[in-house]
Scaffold this active site. Structure first.
Site, PDB file in Angstrom:
ATOM      1  N   ASN A  16       3.046  -0.411   6.709  1.00  0.00           N
ATOM      2  CA  ASN A  16       4.493  -0.602   6.565  1.00  0.00           C
ATOM      3  C   ASN A  16       5.148   0.159   7.716  1.00  0.00           C
ATOM      4  O   ASN A  16       4.498   0.985   8.359  1.00  0.00           O
ATOM      5  CB  ASN A  16       4.972  -0.140   5.170  1.00  0.00           C
ATOM      6  CG  ASN A  16       4.921   1.361   4.992  1.00  0.00           C
ATOM      7  OD1 ASN A  16       5.424   2.122   5.822  1.00  0.00           O
ATOM      8  ND2 ASN A  16       4.304   1.819   3.909  1.00  0.00           N
ATOM      9  N   ASN A  65       2.048   1.401  -7.801  1.00  0.00           N
ATOM     10  CA  ASN A  65       1.493   0.151  -7.312  1.00  0.00           C
ATOM     11  C   ASN A  65       0.223  -0.295  -8.022  1.00  0.00           C
ATOM     12  O   ASN A  65      -0.354  -1.322  -7.672  1.00  0.00           O
ATOM     13  CB  ASN A  65       1.213   0.243  -5.805  1.00  0.00           C
ATOM     14  CG  ASN A  65       2.467   0.552  -5.024  1.00  0.00           C
ATOM     15  OD1 ASN A  65       2.498   1.476  -4.234  1.00  0.00           O
ATOM     16  ND2 ASN A  65       3.520  -0.196  -5.259  1.00  0.00           N
ATOM     17  N   ARG A  84      -5.641  -1.167   0.809  1.00  0.00           N
ATOM     18  CA  ARG A  84      -5.374  -0.585  -0.518  1.00  0.00           C
ATOM     19  C   ARG A  84      -6.225  -1.203  -1.633  1.00  0.00           C
ATOM     20  O   ARG A  84      -6.195  -0.718  -2.765  1.00  0.00           O
ATOM     21  CB  ARG A  84      -3.873  -0.690  -0.864  1.00  0.00           C
ATOM     22  CG  ARG A  84      -3.012   0.222   0.010  1.00  0.00           C
ATOM     23  CD  ARG A  84      -1.658   0.494  -0.601  1.00  0.00           C
ATOM     24  NE  ARG A  84      -1.729   1.317  -1.814  1.00  0.00           N
ATOM     25  CZ  ARG A  84      -0.669   1.677  -2.533  1.00  0.00           C
ATOM     26  NH1 ARG A  84       0.538   1.286  -2.191  1.00  0.00           N
ATOM     27  NH2 ARG A  84      -0.813   2.428  -3.612  1.00  0.00           N
ATOM     28  N   ARG A 131       5.205  -7.653  -0.289  1.00  0.00           N
ATOM     29  CA  ARG A 131       3.999  -7.205  -0.988  1.00  0.00           C
ATOM     30  C   ARG A 131       3.693  -8.019  -2.242  1.00  0.00           C
ATOM     31  O   ARG A 131       2.600  -7.910  -2.793  1.00  0.00           O
ATOM     32  CB  ARG A 131       4.140  -5.733  -1.374  1.00  0.00           C
ATOM     33  CG  ARG A 131       4.303  -4.800  -0.193  1.00  0.00           C
ATOM     34  CD  ARG A 131       3.101  -4.882   0.743  1.00  0.00           C
ATOM     35  NE  ARG A 131       3.189  -3.852   1.748  1.00  0.00           N
ATOM     36  CZ  ARG A 131       2.726  -2.614   1.583  1.00  0.00           C
ATOM     37  NH1 ARG A 131       2.156  -2.252   0.457  1.00  0.00           N
ATOM     38  NH2 ARG A 131       2.859  -1.740   2.557  1.00  0.00           N
ATOM     39  N   HIS A 160       9.137  -2.768  -0.908  1.00  0.00           N
ATOM     40  CA  HIS A 160       8.914  -2.880  -2.361  1.00  0.00           C
ATOM     41  C   HIS A 160      10.289  -2.773  -3.031  1.00  0.00           C
ATOM     42  O   HIS A 160      11.146  -2.016  -2.568  1.00  0.00           O
ATOM     43  CB  HIS A 160       8.086  -1.696  -2.890  1.00  0.00           C
ATOM     44  CG  HIS A 160       6.604  -1.823  -2.740  1.00  0.00           C
ATOM     45  ND1 HIS A 160       5.805  -0.750  -2.386  1.00  0.00           N
ATOM     46  CD2 HIS A 160       5.753  -2.866  -2.951  1.00  0.00           C
ATOM     47  CE1 HIS A 160       4.537  -1.137  -2.363  1.00  0.00           C
ATOM     48  NE2 HIS A 160       4.474  -2.411  -2.699  1.00  0.00           N
ATOM     49  N   ASP A 162      11.162  -1.121  -5.559  1.00  0.00           N
ATOM     50  CA  ASP A 162      11.530   0.240  -5.987  1.00  0.00           C
ATOM     51  C   ASP A 162      11.994   1.132  -4.823  1.00  0.00           C
ATOM     52  O   ASP A 162      12.416   2.264  -5.033  1.00  0.00           O
ATOM     53  CB  ASP A 162      10.408   0.910  -6.806  1.00  0.00           C
ATOM     54  CG  ASP A 162       9.182   1.277  -5.982  1.00  0.00           C
ATOM     55  OD1 ASP A 162       9.141   1.018  -4.758  1.00  0.00           O
ATOM     56  OD2 ASP A 162       8.234   1.849  -6.578  1.00  0.00           O
ATOM     57  N   ALA A 248       4.469   7.985   4.454  1.00  0.00           N
ATOM     58  CA  ALA A 248       3.676   6.800   4.103  1.00  0.00           C
ATOM     59  C   ALA A 248       4.561   5.697   3.542  1.00  0.00           C
ATOM     60  O   ALA A 248       4.077   4.639   3.146  1.00  0.00           O
ATOM     61  CB  ALA A 248       2.595   7.157   3.087  1.00  0.00           C
ATOM     62  N   CYS A 254       7.586   5.933  -6.483  1.00  0.00           N
ATOM     63  CA  CYS A 254       6.266   5.408  -6.111  1.00  0.00           C
ATOM     64  C   CYS A 254       5.136   6.273  -6.641  1.00  0.00           C
ATOM     65  O   CYS A 254       4.005   5.825  -6.750  1.00  0.00           O
ATOM     66  CB  CYS A 254       6.117   5.354  -4.595  1.00  0.00           C
ATOM     67  SG  CYS A 254       7.409   4.503  -3.736  1.00  0.00           S
TER      68      CYS A 254
END
Ligand code: ARG
Length: 271
Positions: A16, A65, A84, A131, A160, A162, A248, A254
């Site tokens: 990202n 996530n 991931r 995503r 995302h 959130d 990150a 998150c």
């Protein structure tokens, strides 16, 4: 809530626009910030469950996530990026061992759990584009047994849902206008009486990536305008520094997965 102590948290890849391998994580500072956040959350009366971070999964500390929990069912994410994907099995094992039923969303459709799916009152809001794939939301609707309010995201920094939207309860929400299409903004306006537009600078400090516990809003430190807007409305902002995690592309929300946010009617609840 489920949290993961960032013992193996690093910037090993760039998936990202926030992530730069050259911008290294300060390990002890990250641990310290995470521990303080955990204490603040626990002080609000929330029970925190822990999953151990796997060495090959540097972003696993972002437990939001992992998927979503619907009573006694866990719907694991299909991560968009291979970097991931190793996390998936660790989370699935954690939930299976605790008696949750595991229900997957059909591959190849990718989606990233509570990062993009947030309940607000009777509704569930879902972000898509970066995503979470639009088509994955069809499967999620089947699992939820109801329609989602779909919001297309419009800015890579807010990849995302959130990162740019936080329902506060009582018809209120925080949001970052620039993160949505005009259609998405109209959709939000139709669902909330009091949509609080977070100013651009604080949106980039992850002011919307907040964790709401009744009248308390746990959020990244250094967002005074947002904190003021919340106070005016009777909320109590609880600031917690998360700079090491912003490296990150993540902050407070998150770092936690709700274990009881979705309470489907007629469901027996968590095992
Ligand atoms: N580095 C992680 C990623 O890009 C950060 C995840 C942040 N999580 C969130 N719910 N916004 O996937």
């Amino acid at each position: 809530m489920l949290m993961c102590e960032p013992v193996h948290y690093r910037i090993d890849y760039e998936i990202n626009p926030w992530m730069r391998r050259s911008n290294r994580v300060h390990g002890t500072r990250a641990l310290d910030q995470w521990r303080r956040l955990r204490v603040r959350i626990e002080e609000l009366g929330v029970a925190v469950e822990l999953i151990r971070q796997a060495p090959g999964a540097p972003d696993m500390t972002f437990t939001a996530n992992a998927g979503v929990v619907l009573g006694g069912r866990f719907i694991p994410s299909n991560f968009r990026f291979p970097e991931r994907r190793p996390e998936e099995d660790h989370f699935i094992r954690w939930f299976r061992r605790r008696g949750y039923r595991i229900e997957t969303i059909h591959l190849p459709h990718y989606w990233e759990g509570e990062g993009d799916v947030l309940p607000a009152g009777e509704r569930v809001f879902a972000g898509h584009r970066y995503r979470t794939e639009f088509r994955a939301l069809d499967h999620l609707e089947e699992a939820l047994g109801g329609e989602l309010v779909r919001l297309e995201l419009a800015s890579e920094r807010f990849y995302h849902l959130d990162t740019c939207f936080a329902p506060l309860g009582g018809g209120r929400a925080l949001y970052a206008p620039a993160a949505f299409t005009s259609e998405g903004r109209a959709r939000l306006a139709a669902h909330f009486d009091d949509l609080i537009a977070v100013e651009p600078e604080e949106a980039l400090r992850f002011a919307c990536n907040a964790l709401v516990v009744d009248r308390h809003v746990v959020m990244n430190a250094g967002c005074p305008a947002t904190a003021g807007a919340l106070r005016e409305r009777g909320y109590e902002p609880v600031e917690s520094a998360t700079d090491e995690f912003i490296k990150a592309g993540g902050s407070v929300k998150c770092l936690a997965l709700m274990l009881d946010a979705f309470a489907p009617r007629g469901d027996a609840g968590a095992p």
